[in-house]
Design a protein around this motif. Sequence first.
Motif, mmCIF file in Angstrom:
data_model
loop_
_atom_site.group_PDB
_atom_site.id
_atom_site.type_symbol
_atom_site.label_atom_id
_atom_site.label_comp_id
_atom_site.label_asym_id
_atom_site.label_seq_id
_atom_site.Cartn_x
_atom_site.Cartn_y
_atom_site.Cartn_z
ATOM 1 N N GLU A 1 0.842 -1.199 0.000
ATOM 2 C CA GLU A 1 0.000 0.000 0.000
ATOM 3 C C GLU A 1 0.873 1.242 0.000
ATOM 4 O O GLU A 1 2.005 1.217 0.478
ATOM 5 C CB GLU A 1 -0.917 0.067 1.231
ATOM 6 N N SER A 2 0.303 2.339 -0.464
ATOM 7 C CA SER A 2 0.963 3.640 -0.380
ATOM 8 C C SER A 2 -0.101 4.719 -0.401
ATOM 9 O O SER A 2 -1.262 4.459 -0.744
ATOM 10 C CB SER A 2 1.951 3.832 -1.530
ATOM 11 N N GLY B 1 -1.325 -6.360 3.048
ATOM 12 C CA GLY B 1 -0.237 -5.420 3.017
ATOM 13 C C GLY B 1 0.171 -5.036 4.427
ATOM 14 O O GLY B 1 -0.427 -5.471 5.416
ATOM 15 N N GLN B 2 1.198 -4.190 4.501
ATOM 16 C CA GLN B 2 1.747 -3.809 5.805
ATOM 17 C C GLN B 2 0.951 -2.683 6.468
ATOM 18 O O GLN B 2 1.128 -2.423 7.652
ATOM 19 C CB GLN B 2 3.214 -3.390 5.651
ATOM 20 N N GLY B 3 0.100 -2.026 5.701
ATOM 21 C CA GLY B 3 -0.725 -0.952 6.240
ATOM 22 C C GLY B 3 -0.118 0.415 5.989
ATOM 23 O O GLY B 3 1.100 0.578 5.905
ATOM 24 N N THR B 4 -0.983 1.393 5.862
ATOM 25 C CA THR B 4 -0.551 2.776 5.703
ATOM 26 C C THR B 4 -1.406 3.659 6.611
ATOM 27 O O THR B 4 -2.624 3.500 6.683
ATOM 28 C CB THR B 4 -0.638 3.226 4.227
ATOM 29 N N GLN B 5 -0.766 4.564 7.321
ATOM 30 C CA GLN B 5 -1.463 5.392 8.309
ATOM 31 C C GLN B 5 -2.164 6.568 7.637
ATOM 32 O O GLN B 5 -1.565 7.290 6.832
ATOM 33 C CB GLN B 5 -0.471 5.922 9.351
ATOM 34 N N VAL C 1 -4.025 14.763 6.918
ATOM 35 C CA VAL C 1 -4.857 15.697 6.173
ATOM 36 C C VAL C 1 -5.857 16.329 7.141
ATOM 37 O O VAL C 1 -6.220 15.734 8.157
ATOM 38 C CB VAL C 1 -5.574 14.968 5.012
ATOM 39 N N GLN C 2 -6.294 17.524 6.822
ATOM 40 C CA GLN C 2 -7.292 18.187 7.653
ATOM 41 C C GLN C 2 -8.678 17.646 7.348
ATOM 42 O O GLN C 2 -8.945 17.130 6.259
ATOM 43 C CB GLN C 2 -7.254 19.690 7.417
ATOM 44 N N SER C 3 -9.554 17.789 8.311
ATOM 45 C CA SER C 3 -10.940 17.370 8.131
ATOM 46 C C SER C 3 -11.528 18.040 6.888
ATOM 47 O O SER C 3 -11.337 19.239 6.666
ATOM 48 C CB SER C 3 -11.746 17.770 9.369
ATOM 49 N N GLY C 4 -12.201 17.240 6.082
ATOM 50 C CA GLY C 4 -12.767 17.731 4.832
ATOM 51 C C GLY C 4 -11.863 17.538 3.632
ATOM 52 O O GLY C 4 -12.282 17.740 2.489
ATOM 53 N N GLY C 5 -10.623 17.142 3.877
ATOM 54 C CA GLY C 5 -9.659 16.958 2.809
ATOM 55 C C GLY C 5 -9.776 15.605 2.139
ATOM 56 O O GLY C 5 -10.685 14.814 2.434
ATOM 57 N N SER C 6 -8.835 15.347 1.232
ATOM 58 C CA SER C 6 -8.852 14.117 0.440
ATOM 59 C C SER C 6 -7.484 13.448 0.433
ATOM 60 O O SER C 6 -6.450 14.111 0.565
ATOM 61 C CB SER C 6 -9.251 14.425 -1.007
ATOM 62 N N LEU C 7 -7.514 12.141 0.255
ATOM 63 C CA LEU C 7 -6.309 11.349 0.058
ATOM 64 C C LEU C 7 -6.647 10.215 -0.902
ATOM 65 O O LEU C 7 -7.804 9.787 -0.969
ATOM 66 C CB LEU C 7 -5.802 10.733 1.374
ATOM 67 N N ARG C 8 -5.636 9.728 -1.606
ATOM 68 C CA ARG C 8 -5.825 8.550 -2.443
ATOM 69 C C ARG C 8 -4.803 7.498 -2.051
ATOM 70 O O ARG C 8 -3.599 7.749 -2.078
ATOM 71 C CB ARG C 8 -5.687 8.873 -3.932
ATOM 72 N N VAL D 1 -5.199 -1.391 -7.115
ATOM 73 C CA VAL D 1 -6.491 -0.891 -6.662
ATOM 74 C C VAL D 1 -6.275 0.436 -5.942
ATOM 75 O O VAL D 1 -5.268 0.608 -5.237
ATOM 76 C CB VAL D 1 -7.161 -1.922 -5.735
ATOM 77 N N TYR D 2 -7.204 1.342 -6.121
ATOM 78 C CA TYR D 2 -7.113 2.660 -5.510
ATOM 79 C C TYR D 2 -8.297 2.863 -4.563
ATOM 80 O O TYR D 2 -9.386 2.322 -4.772
ATOM 81 C CB TYR D 2 -7.125 3.749 -6.570
ATOM 82 N N LEU D 3 -8.074 3.686 -3.550
ATOM 83 C CA LEU D 3 -9.159 4.118 -2.683
ATOM 84 C C LEU D 3 -9.092 5.634 -2.599
ATOM 85 O O LEU D 3 -8.201 6.200 -1.960
ATOM 86 C CB LEU D 3 -9.039 3.498 -1.290
#
Length: 123
Positions: free
Chosen positions: A6-7, A114-118, A12-19, A79-81
């Motif tokens: 995973e990567s 996977g090993q996990g991503t924070q 991120v601040q509340s309301g933000g986005s990450l992929r 795969v993406y999230l």
Amino acid sequence: QVRVVESGGGVVQSGGSLRLSCTASGRIIGNVPMGWFRQAPGKERSLVAGISVNGGGTYYSDSVKGRFTISRDSAKNTVYLQMNSLRPEDTAVYFCNAGGRFTGPYIPHRTYWGQGTQVTVSS
């Protein structure tokens, strides 16, 4: 041997986005169902989203429905999230699983994690 990596985690601040991205490699022939799980401190690991072999089927937990989108690039076995409108309660370690069963929800493979991503969402 199957490797799941995973990567894309971060703060991120509340309301933000990450992929987030997850790639499965090794002894996987063709595409396989895949899923994302998360585990917050003191809580059990829980299913966030799953996707079928061809991407035509997807599943979301009620807590992320309408905010997160799972997708896949079959050529890359990735795969993406996409996580939008993030909330502090989304803070967790996110794990990818490959090779499980997609039955509507996604049932994880016992081994291929996977090993996990924070992911940390600040208020």
